[in-house]
Design a protein around this motif. Structure first.
Motif: not given
Length: 329
Positions: A244-261
């Protein structure tokens, strides 16, 4: 405590960031986590919620200000992180379902107070009285009866569904997927929680559901640990954690978190101020006509350079709460 919700908050203790042993995690059937992933869609705003901020039909700055206030009060009273997250979740779900008479100002503040009060009643053992919630720089003061009416309106709009699926439901499970022995569990939970709360003000994260936010936060934390970074590839690991996990969503969210950091680090980095050598001339040079005229023009209106004390406006009643006709306007 003016508890308007009849549900027992003890039922929801499983949502907190508690510690689990590796044996307990191994005993969790994947279906139970998958069911949480399936249910989370019922506890988030609709897919077009983010677009309303992008089109400015909703005020992103007003939301950010309200979330910042919720986090301040959470820190002031030492509430659980889950309490702050739930308050923001209630606020977002309400704003998606019902339009306020104003996109900012006192209606948003009243909504934030009511949502935080409800969240505290769900999760906290000791809850301040309604008047005492109004701390940390509020602009308006509401009577208790006004907040109670707003609480009832929020409960009605949310259909009394306060037991939300949050990222904290998944943190321990995902952490053990990367660190099966639980060696760094405390590090994972504390840092992932910090990442989630530090980004909750940013409207861009409204695109992602709780499971994706939790997985991305765990991956960000894992990449800070050299011994686990190889097992925390966002392009590979999450797909094996649970159905049920979405790889695409997780990757995009991960990149956004890194950018926000990176952006937050840039904003919070100390600024180096170049030292200037100042020489003081003889006092006679300070009485030149040009200096005097400049000084008098800048100081002729003392109130222009001194900010007046901020006055908090007391609002005792309002007409739109409870008026179902306004929901269709």
């Amino acid at each position: 405590m003016d508890l308007l919700c009849g549900e027992d908050s003890g039922v929801f203790s499983g949502e907190s960031t508690v510690d689990f042993s590796p044996e307990e995690v191994d005993s969790w059937p994947d279906d139970s986590i998958a069911s949480l992933i399936d249910d989370e869609r019922h506890f988030v705003p609709g897919l077009d919620y983010l677009s309303r901020f992008q089109s400015r039909s909703l005020d992103a700055s007003a939301r950010e200000e309200s979330v910042a206030w919720i986090l301040k009060v959470q820190a002031y009273y030492s509430f659980q992180p889950l309490t702050a997250y739930l308050a923001v979740n209630y606020m977002d779900r309400f704003l998606y379902a019902r339009r306020l008479p104003e996109t900012s100002g006192w209606p948003m503040q009243l909504l934030a107070v009511a949502c935080l009060s409800l969240a505290a009643k769900m999760e906290e053992i000791l809850v301040p009285c309604l008047f005492d919630f109004q701390v940390e720089g509020v602009k308006y003061i509401f009577e208790a009866k006004t907040i109670k009416r707003m609480e009832l309106l929020v409960l009605s709009v949310l259909d009394w569904r306060l037991r939300s699926v949050t990222p904290f439901c998944f943190l321990s499970f995902f952490a053990y997927k990367i660190d099966p022995l639980g060696t760094f569990l405390d590090f994972f939970l504390s840092n992932a929680t910090e990442i989630i709360l530090s980004n909750i003000k940013e409207a861009s994260f409204l695109e992602y559901w709780p499971s994706s936010i939790a997985a991305a936060a765990i991956l960000c934390v894992a990449n800070e640990l050299p011994s686990l970074s190889s097992a925390a590839n966002p392009h590979e690991s999450p797909e094996t954690w649970c159905n049920g996990l979405s790889k695409e969503k997780i990757v995009k969210c991960y990149r956004l978190m890194k950018a926000m950091t990176i952006e937050n680090n840039r904003r919070n980095s100390p600024k180096v101020i170049q030292k200037l050598r100042v020489s003081v001339r003889a006092s006679s040079t300070l009485s030149r006509p040009s200096d005097e005229s400049s000084f008098s023009s800048s100081s002729s209106s003392p109130q222009s350079s001194l900010s007046s004390p901020c006055k908090r406006r007391k609002i005792s009643d309002y007409s739109w709460v409870g008026d179902e006709k306004s929901s269709s306007e």
